[in-house]
Design a protein around this motif. Structure first.
Motif, PDB file in Angstrom:
ATOM      1  N   MET A   1       0.850  -1.167   0.000  1.00 25.78           N
ATOM      2  CA  MET A   1       0.000   0.000   0.000  1.00 25.78           C
ATOM      3  C   MET A   1       0.896   1.229   0.000  1.00 25.78           C
ATOM      4  N   PRO A   2       0.865   2.031  -1.066  1.00 26.04           N
ATOM      5  CA  PRO A   2       1.734   3.205  -1.114  1.00 26.04           C
ATOM      6  C   PRO A   2       1.271   4.318  -0.179  1.00 26.04           C
ATOM      7  N   THR A   3       2.243   5.072   0.273  1.00 26.02           N
ATOM      8  CA  THR A   3       1.968   6.293   1.024  1.00 26.02           C
ATOM      9  C   THR A   3       2.022   7.442   0.038  1.00 26.02           C
ATOM     10  N   VAL A   4       1.066   8.350   0.168  1.00 20.81           N
ATOM     11  CA  VAL A   4       0.936   9.474  -0.755  1.00 20.81           C
ATOM     12  C   VAL A   4       1.005  10.776   0.035  1.00 20.81           C
ATOM     13  N   ILE A   5       1.696  11.749  -0.534  1.00 14.90           N
ATOM     14  CA  ILE A   5       1.706  13.107   0.000  1.00 14.90           C
ATOM     15  C   ILE A   5       1.023  13.990  -1.044  1.00 14.90           C
ATOM     16  N   ALA A   6       0.088  14.788  -0.587  1.00 16.05           N
ATOM     17  CA  ALA A   6      -0.522  15.794  -1.465  1.00 16.05           C
ATOM     18  C   ALA A   6      -0.334  17.141  -0.786  1.00 16.05           C
ATOM     19  N   HIS A   7       0.252  18.092  -1.509  1.00 13.94           N
ATOM     20  CA  HIS A   7       0.399  19.423  -0.922  1.00 13.94           C
ATOM     21  C   HIS A   7      -0.235  20.452  -1.839  1.00 13.94           C
ATOM     22  N   HIS A   8      -0.729  21.510  -1.215  1.00 10.67           N
ATOM     23  CA  HIS A   8      -1.444  22.545  -1.944  1.00 10.67           C
ATOM     24  C   HIS A   8      -1.608  23.760  -1.046  1.00 10.67           C
ATOM     25  N   ASP A   9      -2.096  24.828  -1.623  1.00  8.39           N
ATOM     26  CA  ASP A   9      -2.402  26.044  -0.870  1.00  8.39           C
ATOM     27  C   ASP A   9      -3.881  26.056  -0.528  1.00  8.39           C
ATOM     28  N   VAL A  10      -4.209  26.732   0.562  1.00 11.87           N
ATOM     29  CA  VAL A  10      -5.596  26.878   0.987  1.00 11.87           C
ATOM     30  C   VAL A  10      -5.884  28.335   1.305  1.00 11.87           C
ATOM     31  N   LYS A  11      -7.163  28.672   1.286  1.00 20.35           N
ATOM     32  CA  LYS A  11      -7.583  30.038   1.605  1.00 20.35           C
ATOM     33  C   LYS A  11      -7.522  30.295   3.108  1.00 20.35           C
ATOM     34  N   ASP A  12      -7.889  29.275   3.906  1.00 14.71           N
ATOM     35  CA  ASP A  12      -8.000  29.437   5.353  1.00 14.71           C
ATOM     36  C   ASP A  12      -7.560  28.144   6.038  1.00 14.71           C
ATOM     37  N   LYS A  13      -6.390  28.170   6.645  1.00 10.72           N
ATOM     38  CA  LYS A  13      -5.824  26.987   7.284  1.00 10.72           C
ATOM     39  C   LYS A  13      -6.747  26.405   8.345  1.00 10.72           C
ATOM     40  N   GLN A  41       5.871  28.641   8.461  1.00  9.14           N
ATOM     41  CA  GLN A  41       6.271  29.933   7.926  1.00  9.14           C
ATOM     42  C   GLN A  41       5.218  30.537   6.991  1.00  9.14           C
ATOM     43  N   ASN A  42       4.363  29.677   6.440  1.00  5.30           N
ATOM     44  CA  ASN A  42       3.295  30.130   5.538  1.00  5.30           C
ATOM     45  C   ASN A  42       2.098  29.201   5.721  1.00  5.30           C
ATOM     46  N   PRO A  43       1.205  29.514   6.653  1.00  8.95           N
ATOM     47  CA  PRO A  43       0.114  28.609   6.984  1.00  8.95           C
ATOM     48  C   PRO A  43      -0.914  28.391   5.874  1.00  8.95           C
ATOM     49  N   THR A  44      -0.776  29.061   4.741  1.00  5.74           N
ATOM     50  CA  THR A  44      -1.664  28.753   3.621  1.00  5.74           C
ATOM     51  C   THR A  44      -1.140  27.563   2.817  1.00  5.74           C
ATOM     52  N   GLN A  45       0.070  27.098   3.128  1.00  2.00           N
ATOM     53  CA  GLN A  45       0.638  25.917   2.477  1.00  2.00           C
ATOM     54  C   GLN A  45       0.446  24.723   3.401  1.00  2.00           C
ATOM     55  N   VAL A  46      -0.298  23.729   2.898  1.00  2.86           N
ATOM     56  CA  VAL A  46      -0.648  22.577   3.716  1.00  2.86           C
ATOM     57  C   VAL A  46      -0.391  21.286   2.948  1.00  2.86           C
ATOM     58  N   ALA A  47      -0.465  20.170   3.666  1.00  4.90           N
ATOM     59  CA  ALA A  47      -0.272  18.869   3.029  1.00  4.90           C
ATOM     60  C   ALA A  47      -1.035  17.799   3.780  1.00  4.90           C
ATOM     61  N   VAL A  48      -1.311  16.715   3.071  1.00  4.26           N
ATOM     62  CA  VAL A  48      -1.839  15.511   3.702  1.00  4.26           C
ATOM     63  C   VAL A  48      -0.920  14.352   3.336  1.00  4.26           C
ATOM     64  N   LEU A  49      -0.771  13.454   4.278  1.00  5.74           N
ATOM     65  CA  LEU A  49      -0.016  12.223   4.086  1.00  5.74           C
ATOM     66  C   LEU A  49      -0.997  11.107   4.362  1.00  5.74           C
ATOM     67  N   MET A  50      -1.100  10.120   3.476  1.00  5.38           N
ATOM     68  CA  MET A  50      -2.105   9.075   3.644  1.00  5.38           C
ATOM     69  C   MET A  50      -1.668   7.784   2.982  1.00  5.38           C
ATOM     70  N   ASP A  51      -2.223   6.685   3.469  1.00  6.09           N
ATOM     71  CA  ASP A  51      -1.983   5.370   2.892  1.00  6.09           C
ATOM     72  C   ASP A  51      -3.135   5.058   1.941  1.00  6.09           C
ATOM     73  N   VAL A  52      -2.794   4.687   0.713  1.00  3.89           N
ATOM     74  CA  VAL A  52      -3.800   4.504  -0.334  1.00  3.89           C
ATOM     75  C   VAL A  52      -3.791   3.048  -0.799  1.00  3.89           C
ATOM     76  N   ALA A  53      -4.917   2.376  -0.612  1.00  3.85           N
ATOM     77  CA  ALA A  53      -5.021   0.969  -1.002  1.00  3.85           C
ATOM     78  C   ALA A  53      -5.116   0.801  -2.520  1.00  3.85           C
ATOM     79  N   ASP A  54      -5.803   1.716  -3.199  1.00  6.78           N
ATOM     80  CA  ASP A  54      -6.034   1.594  -4.637  1.00  6.78           C
ATOM     81  C   ASP A  54      -5.773   2.943  -5.308  1.00  6.78           C
ATOM     82  N   MET A  55      -4.561   3.114  -5.820  1.00  3.82           N
ATOM     83  CA  MET A  55      -4.176   4.384  -6.443  1.00  3.82           C
ATOM     84  C   MET A  55      -5.047   4.709  -7.645  1.00  3.82           C
ATOM     85  N   ASP A  56      -5.393   3.704  -8.444  1.00  5.32           N
ATOM     86  CA  ASP A  56      -6.218   3.959  -9.621  1.00  5.32           C
ATOM     87  C   ASP A  56      -7.575   4.534  -9.218  1.00  5.32           C
TER      88      ASP A  56
END
Length: 87
Positions: A1-13, A41-56
């Motif tokens: 099961m791969p671990t995935v990181i997704a990072h992005h900006d948000v309007k309101d942390k 240093q920039n709270p509008t930049q966030v990320a999630v780390l998660m385990d994904v059973a089915d990437m497709d």
């Protein structure tokens, strides 16, 4: 099961952190162990780390209207989204 990181900006942390949408959207796709991160240093930049059973399944779901609605609800700036998969 791969671990995935997704990072992005948000309007309101604080809104993004409090939102249940991540679990609601990813949970039914078999995604587990979802963890959130904020750039101190920039709270509008966030990320999630998660385990994904089915990437497709997750990548297909990310193209859906439901994904766009969840990101809109959470204040995610979709054009900043980057997804990294454990090598």
């Amino acid at each position: 099961m791969p671990t995935v990181i997704a990072h992005h900006d948000v309007k309101d942390k604080d809104h993004w952190l409090a939102s249940p949408k991540r679990e609601e959207f990813f949970g039914p796709l078999g995604v587990t162990n979802i963890r959130t991160f904020v750039n101190p240093q920039n709270p509008t930049q966030v990320a999630v780390l998660m385990d994904v059973a089915d990437m497709d399944a997750v990548m297909a779901a990310m193209q859906s209207k439901a994904a766009a609605e969840a990101m809109e609800h959470d204040g995610v700036l979709a054009d900043t989204l980057v997804i990294l998969v454990e090598a």
